[in-house]
Write an enzyme that holds these catalytic residues in place. Structure first.
Site, mmCIF file in Angstrom:
data_model
loop_
_atom_site.group_PDB
_atom_site.id
_atom_site.type_symbol
_atom_site.label_atom_id
_atom_site.label_comp_id
_atom_site.label_asym_id
_atom_site.label_seq_id
_atom_site.Cartn_x
_atom_site.Cartn_y
_atom_site.Cartn_z
ATOM 1 N N TYR A 1 0.860 -1.183 0.000
ATOM 2 C CA TYR A 1 0.000 0.000 0.000
ATOM 3 C C TYR A 1 0.897 1.234 0.000
ATOM 4 C CZ TYR A 1 -3.942 -2.987 1.474
ATOM 5 O OH TYR A 1 -4.916 -3.945 1.576
ATOM 6 N N PRO B 1 -16.351 -4.261 2.753
ATOM 7 C CA PRO B 1 -17.604 -4.578 3.458
ATOM 8 C C PRO B 1 -18.728 -3.594 3.163
ATOM 9 C CG PRO B 1 -16.045 -3.573 4.971
ATOM 10 C CD PRO B 1 -15.293 -3.835 3.691
ATOM 11 N N LEU B 2 -18.386 -2.417 2.644
ATOM 12 C CA LEU B 2 -19.398 -1.425 2.294
ATOM 13 C C LEU B 2 -19.595 -1.313 0.787
ATOM 14 C CD1 LEU B 2 -18.514 1.347 4.904
ATOM 15 C CD2 LEU B 2 -20.343 -0.357 5.000
ATOM 16 N N GLY B 3 -19.114 -2.300 0.065
ATOM 17 C CA GLY B 3 -19.320 -2.333 -1.372
ATOM 18 C C GLY B 3 -18.198 -1.687 -2.151
ATOM 19 N N LEU C 1 -24.161 1.179 -0.487
ATOM 20 C CA LEU C 1 -24.493 2.458 0.133
ATOM 21 C C LEU C 1 -25.530 3.254 -0.657
ATOM 22 C CD1 LEU C 1 -20.976 3.590 1.393
ATOM 23 C CD2 LEU C 1 -22.744 2.288 2.591
#
Length: 280
Positions: free
Chosen positions: A59, A201-203, A213
């Site tokens: 990263y 996890p939130l798309g 969301l």
């Protein structure tokens, strides 16, 4: 506060953790626009009780691990830093895995990582190359460089094969309200007390095309309960099984606190019925 124990060392981590990838910007390939804010965010996460931070040396590259080190070293007792090393499609990869683990250790100034995930290309194959990669991870664990082995972007066949030969303490695969293809992996992990860590996890992706969301079902269910769509999506994951660990990423302290508050939300029966329709 709900916790789950990782592997043979029984490190107990809060089920709401923090994924640090976003600190390196879009595609995890940049430096943060405000370094001091990023350091403040990491310190705020630990101050709020987060003791599971997910990262990778690639990263940035190196940027995120440098931020974690500068923000948190010397590390508080009980902090589990989990990293990953990637295996490409075209080379054997065993040597690069060892080098990747060493890079993480140097960048974070640690002698051992709580776990390292072997990130695979997603072909799902069980073959000699997979065995070679897994053997390199086992060697790193046996030498004390990592406390536990994780697998990422894998198939049920790969997990079944791996656990027949060694201990796997965590699995990271894409999983969220609108993509439940990894549900059999979650069930397999639950039956064996292996942590299941959904990535995205939130798309994915963000913005107008985000399937979670921006889902009208999620938005309406959250509004009825007086919570945010992100909180609804995170709590839905938490209530699925006790081995689910969350690592949502954010560059905002406000969003961090919003995500952590999802732990304390209850989804009623109507919300659960509504949210079950999202993947349809």
């Amino acid at each position: 506060m709900s916790v789950f124990a990782l592997g043979r060392m029984r490190v107990r981590v809060r089920r709401s953790g923090y994924g640090a990838m976003q600190l390196a910007g879009q595609f995890a390939a940049r430096t943060p626009p405000d370094r001091e804010s990023a350091i403040g965010l990491l310190r705020a996460a630990v101050a709020a009780g987060v003791n599971h931070i997910d990262t990778a040396q690639y990263y940035g590259p190196g940027t995120v691990n440098d931020l974690i080190r500068d923000a948190l070293y010397p590390y508080p007792d009980g902090l589990a830093i989990v990293s990953k090393v990637a295996a490409g499609r075209d080379d054997s990869g065993a040597g690069s895995l060892r080098a990747g683990i060493a890079d993480n250790l140097r960048g974070l100034l640690v002698a051992q990582l709580a776990a390292v995930n072997l990130r695979l290309p997603g072909d799902g194959r069980v073959d000699a190359r997979f065995d070679d990669l897994l053997a390199a991870m086992v060697a790193a664990r046996d030498e004390g460089l990592i406390a536990g082995i994780g697998l990422s972007n894998i198939s049920t066949e790969q997990l079944q094969h791996a656990i027949a030969g060694t201990e796997i303490i965590c699995v990271q695969n894409l999983f969220h309200l609108a993509d439940r293809a990894a549900a059999p992996l979650l069930d397999m992990c639950l039956s064996r007390a292996i942590a299941f860590v959904p990535f995205c996890p939130l798309g994915w992706p963000r913005g107008q095309d985000n399937p979670v969301l921006t889902s009208p079902v999620v938005v309406q269910a959250a509004a009825r309960l007086g919570i945010t769509p992100a909180q609804a999506a995170l709590q839905w994951l938490l209530q699925l099984a006790p081995n689910v660990l969350l690592i949502p990423g954010t560059g905002s302290v406000a969003h961090l606190r919003e995500n952590l508050a999802a732990e304390h939300i209850t989804l009623d029966d109507q919300a659960l019925r509504d949210l079950d329709r999202v993947s349809a």
